[in-house]
Design a protein around this motif. Structure first.
Motif, mmCIF file in Angstrom:
data_model
loop_
_atom_site.group_PDB
_atom_site.id
_atom_site.type_symbol
_atom_site.label_atom_id
_atom_site.label_comp_id
_atom_site.label_asym_id
_atom_site.label_seq_id
_atom_site.Cartn_x
_atom_site.Cartn_y
_atom_site.Cartn_z
ATOM 1 N N ALA A 78 6.398 -0.951 10.160
ATOM 2 C CA ALA A 78 5.827 -1.233 8.845
ATOM 3 C C ALA A 78 5.724 0.033 8.007
ATOM 4 C CB ALA A 78 4.447 -1.872 8.994
ATOM 5 N N ARG A 79 6.129 -0.113 6.749
ATOM 6 C CA ARG A 79 5.938 0.937 5.735
ATOM 7 C C ARG A 79 5.137 0.323 4.607
ATOM 8 N NH1 ARG A 79 9.169 5.716 5.138
ATOM 9 N NH2 ARG A 79 7.165 6.303 4.315
ATOM 10 N N ARG A 80 4.266 1.099 4.053
ATOM 11 C CA ARG A 80 3.448 0.614 2.944
ATOM 12 C C ARG A 80 4.217 0.762 1.645
ATOM 13 N NH1 ARG A 80 -2.460 2.253 1.492
ATOM 14 N NH2 ARG A 80 -3.162 0.390 0.404
ATOM 15 N N THR A 81 4.146 -0.271 0.822
ATOM 16 C CA THR A 81 4.785 -0.260 -0.492
ATOM 17 C C THR A 81 3.719 -0.592 -1.534
ATOM 18 O OG1 THR A 81 5.323 -2.618 -0.589
ATOM 19 C CG2 THR A 81 6.905 -1.178 0.567
ATOM 20 N N PRO A 82 4.015 -0.430 -2.810
ATOM 21 C CA PRO A 82 3.033 -0.816 -3.834
ATOM 22 C C PRO A 82 2.641 -2.301 -3.760
ATOM 23 C CG PRO A 82 4.721 0.576 -4.798
ATOM 24 C CD PRO A 82 5.166 0.267 -3.395
ATOM 25 N N LYS A 83 3.530 -3.159 -3.224
ATOM 26 C CA LYS A 83 3.243 -4.590 -3.113
ATOM 27 C C LYS A 83 2.547 -4.956 -1.811
ATOM 28 C CE LYS A 83 7.498 -5.805 -5.421
ATOM 29 N NZ LYS A 83 8.689 -6.638 -5.319
ATOM 30 N N GLY A 84 2.519 -4.073 -0.834
ATOM 31 C CA GLY A 84 1.924 -4.385 0.464
ATOM 32 C C GLY A 84 2.696 -3.718 1.582
ATOM 33 N N TRP A 85 3.352 -4.516 2.441
ATOM 34 C CA TRP A 85 4.054 -3.984 3.603
ATOM 35 C C TRP A 85 5.513 -4.392 3.582
ATOM 36 C CZ3 TRP A 85 1.501 -0.481 6.230
ATOM 37 C CH2 TRP A 85 0.109 -0.503 6.194
ATOM 38 N N SER A 86 6.352 -3.461 3.919
ATOM 39 C CA SER A 86 7.767 -3.714 4.134
ATOM 40 C C SER A 86 8.027 -3.445 5.607
ATOM 41 C CB SER A 86 8.596 -2.768 3.266
ATOM 42 O OG SER A 86 9.953 -2.850 3.605
ATOM 43 N N THR A 87 8.765 -4.328 6.267
ATOM 44 C CA THR A 87 9.024 -4.146 7.688
ATOM 45 C C THR A 87 10.509 -3.924 7.955
ATOM 46 O OG1 THR A 87 9.171 -6.535 8.037
ATOM 47 C CG2 THR A 87 7.030 -5.484 8.446
ATOM 48 N N GLN A 88 10.786 -3.138 8.965
ATOM 49 C CA GLN A 88 12.136 -2.933 9.473
ATOM 50 C C GLN A 88 12.157 -3.513 10.872
ATOM 51 O OE1 GLN A 88 14.103 -2.098 6.847
ATOM 52 N NE2 GLN A 88 15.186 -0.700 8.181
ATOM 53 N N PRO A 89 13.211 -4.027 11.367
ATOM 54 C CA PRO A 89 14.559 -4.092 10.866
ATOM 55 C C PRO A 89 14.779 -5.099 9.742
ATOM 56 C CG PRO A 89 14.586 -4.244 13.249
ATOM 57 C CD PRO A 89 13.168 -4.344 12.784
ATOM 58 N N TYR A 90 13.953 -6.086 9.560
ATOM 59 C CA TYR A 90 14.118 -6.979 8.425
ATOM 60 C C TYR A 90 12.812 -7.017 7.664
ATOM 61 C CZ TYR A 90 12.265 -10.011 12.100
ATOM 62 O OH TYR A 90 11.534 -10.531 13.135
ATOM 63 N N ASP A 91 12.888 -7.341 6.404
ATOM 64 C CA ASP A 91 11.722 -7.285 5.533
ATOM 65 C C ASP A 91 11.074 -8.656 5.420
ATOM 66 O OD1 ASP A 91 9.811 -6.596 3.721
ATOM 67 O OD2 ASP A 91 11.188 -6.093 2.113
ATOM 68 N N GLU A 114 3.812 -11.169 14.275
ATOM 69 C CA GLU A 114 4.537 -10.206 15.105
ATOM 70 C C GLU A 114 3.835 -8.851 15.051
ATOM 71 O OE1 GLU A 114 6.242 -9.377 17.775
ATOM 72 O OE2 GLU A 114 7.974 -10.547 17.102
ATOM 73 N N LEU A 115 4.021 -8.064 16.094
ATOM 74 C CA LEU A 115 3.441 -6.732 16.154
ATOM 75 C C LEU A 115 4.348 -5.742 15.441
ATOM 76 C CD1 LEU A 115 1.007 -5.228 17.403
ATOM 77 C CD2 LEU A 115 2.481 -4.708 19.353
ATOM 78 N N ALA A 116 3.748 -4.915 14.598
ATOM 79 C CA ALA A 116 4.493 -3.897 13.856
ATOM 80 C C ALA A 116 3.773 -2.561 13.993
ATOM 81 C CB ALA A 116 4.606 -4.269 12.377
ATOM 82 N N VAL A 117 4.526 -1.515 14.283
ATOM 83 C CA VAL A 117 3.968 -0.166 14.322
ATOM 84 C C VAL A 117 4.064 0.415 12.912
ATOM 85 C CG1 VAL A 117 6.165 0.900 15.040
ATOM 86 C CG2 VAL A 117 4.007 2.079 15.501
ATOM 87 N N VAL A 118 3.021 1.092 12.468
ATOM 88 C CA VAL A 118 3.044 1.736 11.151
ATOM 89 C C VAL A 118 3.805 3.050 11.279
ATOM 90 C CG1 VAL A 118 1.631 2.788 9.343
ATOM 91 C CG2 VAL A 118 0.917 0.635 10.407
ATOM 92 N N ASP A 119 4.772 3.239 10.401
ATOM 93 C CA ASP A 119 5.548 4.474 10.374
ATOM 94 C C ASP A 119 4.573 5.652 10.262
ATOM 95 O OD1 ASP A 119 7.045 6.751 9.231
ATOM 96 O OD2 ASP A 119 8.692 5.321 9.016
#
Length: 173
Positions: A78-91, A114-119
């Protein structure tokens, strides 16, 4: 999943799976063996054809072949964006529901079930915003992470315990 991948799966249904050469790191970067994948088109292909099987193993469907993925932390990053969270490998663009901080200082979220690690590049600013005044003492960890877009329940937990809770096989064989 790409149409060409689906067609290859139908044409060659019994291709053996591959283990041990594809890895997703805790920043959402793909690694083939010990070399970071630099080819943007191939990384996008991996992102589009990434999934998890019923046994908790993540994989990339590469034509008719499943290539199982070793995870450094979680299935999503997970990466934080102005809208909330963007996830990799898919958003997913889905809000976070819960947060955990490991004793090693890794922040994880539940996003879309799903579990996401924060970058880790986002971690200092998130902790400054969400845990103002917290001195790093895990015994005194607040019970909420207060971010502009949401207040999340927060707890301390180890990465292996979270992987187990979410049925994640981090090192498939």
């Amino acid at each position: 999943m790409d149409a060409i991948v689906l067609a290859a799966m139908a044409k060659w249904p019994n291709v053996p799976a591959v283990f041990g050469w594809l890895r997703l790191d805790a920043r959402g970067q793909w690694w083939i063996k010990d070399e970071r994948l630099q080819h943007e088109g191939m990384a996008e292909f991996f992102n589009r054809n990434y999934s998890r099987d019923g046994q908790g193993r993540c994989y990339v469907q590469n034509g008719p072949q499943k290539v199982y993925v070793t995870l450094d932390a979680a299935p999503l990053v997970a990466r934080r964006t102005p809208k909330g969270w963007s996830t990799q490998p898919y958003d997913d663009d889905v809000p976070a529901r819960s947060a955990w901080l490991t004793p090693d200082g890794v922040l994880l979220l539940e996003i879309g079930g799903e579990l996401a690690v924060v970058d880790d590049r986002d971690l200092p600013s998130l902790l400054d915003e969400g845990l103002p005044g917290w001195d790093g003492d895990m015994a005194a960890l607040p019970s909420t992470l207060r971010l502009a877009e949401a207040v999340l329940p927060l707890a301390s937990e180890t990465l292996p315990a979270l992987q187990s809770r979410y049925g994640i096989v981090a090192r498939p064989k």
